[in-house]
Design a protein around this motif. Structure first.
Motif, PDB file in Angstrom:
ATOM      1  N   GLY A 234       0.716  -1.501  -0.440  1.00  0.00           N
ATOM      2  CA  GLY A 234      -0.223   0.226   0.176  1.00  0.00           C
ATOM      3  C   GLY A 234       1.085   0.865   0.200  1.00  0.00           C
ATOM      4  N   ARG A 235       2.310   1.195   0.532  1.00  0.00           N
ATOM      5  CA  ARG A 235       2.899   1.959   0.480  1.00  0.00           C
ATOM      6  C   ARG A 235       3.514   2.216  -0.963  1.00  0.00           C
ATOM      7  N   TYR A 236       3.475   1.009  -1.448  1.00  0.00           N
ATOM      8  CA  TYR A 236       4.839   1.730  -2.843  1.00  0.00           C
ATOM      9  C   TYR A 236       4.116   1.444  -4.199  1.00  0.00           C
ATOM     10  N   ALA A 237       2.822   0.320  -4.351  1.00  0.00           N
ATOM     11  CA  ALA A 237       2.205   0.646  -5.110  1.00  0.00           C
ATOM     12  C   ALA A 237       1.730   0.968  -5.965  1.00  0.00           C
ATOM     13  N   ARG A 238       1.604   0.971  -7.456  1.00  0.00           N
ATOM     14  CA  ARG A 238       0.635   1.834  -8.262  1.00  0.00           C
ATOM     15  C   ARG A 238      -0.724   1.457  -8.256  1.00  0.00           C
ATOM     16  N   ALA A 239      -1.010   0.249  -8.336  1.00  0.00           N
ATOM     17  CA  ALA A 239      -2.249  -0.766  -8.588  1.00  0.00           C
ATOM     18  C   ALA A 239      -1.747  -2.151  -7.751  1.00  0.00           C
ATOM     19  N   ALA A 240      -3.066  -2.947  -7.605  1.00  0.00           N
ATOM     20  CA  ALA A 240      -2.733  -4.033  -6.478  1.00  0.00           C
ATOM     21  C   ALA A 240      -4.360  -4.488  -7.260  1.00  0.00           C
ATOM     22  N   ILE A 241      -4.454  -5.528  -7.223  1.00  0.00           N
ATOM     23  CA  ILE A 241      -6.033  -6.348  -6.581  1.00  0.00           C
ATOM     24  C   ILE A 241      -5.452  -8.169  -6.485  1.00  0.00           C
ATOM     25  N   ASP A 242      -6.647  -8.425  -5.477  1.00  0.00           N
ATOM     26  CA  ASP A 242      -6.431  -9.559  -4.632  1.00  0.00           C
ATOM     27  C   ASP A 242      -6.521 -10.277  -5.769  1.00  0.00           C
ATOM     28  N   VAL A 243      -6.123 -12.450  -5.967  1.00  0.00           N
ATOM     29  CA  VAL A 243      -6.184 -13.089  -6.481  1.00  0.00           C
ATOM     30  C   VAL A 243      -7.163 -14.003  -6.265  1.00  0.00           C
ATOM     31  N   SER A 244      -8.183 -13.992  -6.511  1.00  0.00           N
ATOM     32  CA  SER A 244      -9.219 -15.672  -6.805  1.00  0.00           C
ATOM     33  C   SER A 244      -9.530 -15.466  -7.549  1.00  0.00           C
ATOM     34  N   ASP A 245      -9.686 -14.838  -8.562  1.00  0.00           N
ATOM     35  CA  ASP A 245     -10.558 -15.120 -10.116  1.00  0.00           C
ATOM     36  C   ASP A 245      -9.270 -15.832 -11.211  1.00  0.00           C
ATOM     37  N   GLY A 246      -7.956 -15.994 -10.784  1.00  0.00           N
ATOM     38  CA  GLY A 246      -7.056 -16.741 -11.449  1.00  0.00           C
ATOM     39  C   GLY A 246      -6.463 -15.642 -11.335  1.00  0.00           C
ATOM     40  N   LEU A 247      -5.354 -15.841 -11.632  1.00  0.00           N
ATOM     41  CA  LEU A 247      -4.318 -15.250 -11.756  1.00  0.00           C
ATOM     42  C   LEU A 247      -3.691 -14.276 -12.777  1.00  0.00           C
ATOM     43  N   LEU A 248      -4.840 -14.675 -14.342  1.00  0.00           N
ATOM     44  CA  LEU A 248      -4.639 -14.268 -15.671  1.00  0.00           C
ATOM     45  C   LEU A 248      -5.499 -13.374 -15.396  1.00  0.00           C
ATOM     46  N   GLN A 249      -6.786 -13.851 -14.858  1.00  0.00           N
ATOM     47  CA  GLN A 249      -8.167 -12.685 -15.344  1.00  0.00           C
ATOM     48  C   GLN A 249      -8.481 -11.956 -14.131  1.00  0.00           C
TER      49      GLN A 249
END
Length: 155
Positions: A35-50
């Motif tokens: 949260g202090r460094y990233a420009r974008a983030a998401i949790d991986v629950s539906d598949g990494l590629l998705q």
């Protein structure tokens, strides 16, 4: 893998993949650092590629995934064999965090994660343009699976 094992019938013993499926552990520590460094983030629950596709689409960028960098557990390799990479890329239910740290902040992020004793894995890079590429150890682009993960809107 844990979901696949449960769907196959009643497991005789709890393996690491089943444990991860039944009692996922939130990655709160790495989330706080990211949260202090990233420009974008998401949790991986539906598949990494998705989920990477969602992150890229919303950010107007593409991504390169280095297949050799994807963590594949011994259990996954043993049980899924030649399907292990595809399952790791599309399987979902991982409850990991995927985030993009700008190159200029990467060293600071690494130091912060190391100081906190929080593991993370760099699996690729954000690229200009659009689309996702998965690149093998030999540098060749691998074909993307038709199904990239769970699609909540599919019929």
């Amino acid at each position: 893998l844990g979901l696949r094992l449960l769907a196959a019938g009643r497991p005789r013993r709890i393996t690491p993949a089943l444990r991860a499926q039944l009692t996922p552990e939130p990655r709160l520590a790495i989330g706080a650092i990211a949260g202090r460094y990233a420009r974008a983030a998401i949790d991986v629950s539906d598949g990494l590629l998705q989920d990477l596709g969602h992150l890229c689409d919303r950010s107007g960028v593409g991504a390169r995934v280095d297949a050799a960098a994807i963590p594949l557990s011994r259990e996954l390799l043993r049980r899924a064999g030649g399907d292990a990479l595809r399952l790791a890329l599309t399987g979902g239910e991982d409850y990991e965090l995927l985030f993009a740290v700008p190159r200029a902040k990467a060293a600071s992020f690494r130091r912060a994660a190391d100081r906190a004793g929080v593991p993370f894995t760099r699996i690729g890079a954000i690229e200009a343009g659009g689309g996702i590429r998965v690149v093998g150890p030999d540098g060749r682009e691998l074909p993307l699976p038709a199904r990239r993960g769970w699609d909540h809107w599919a019929g």
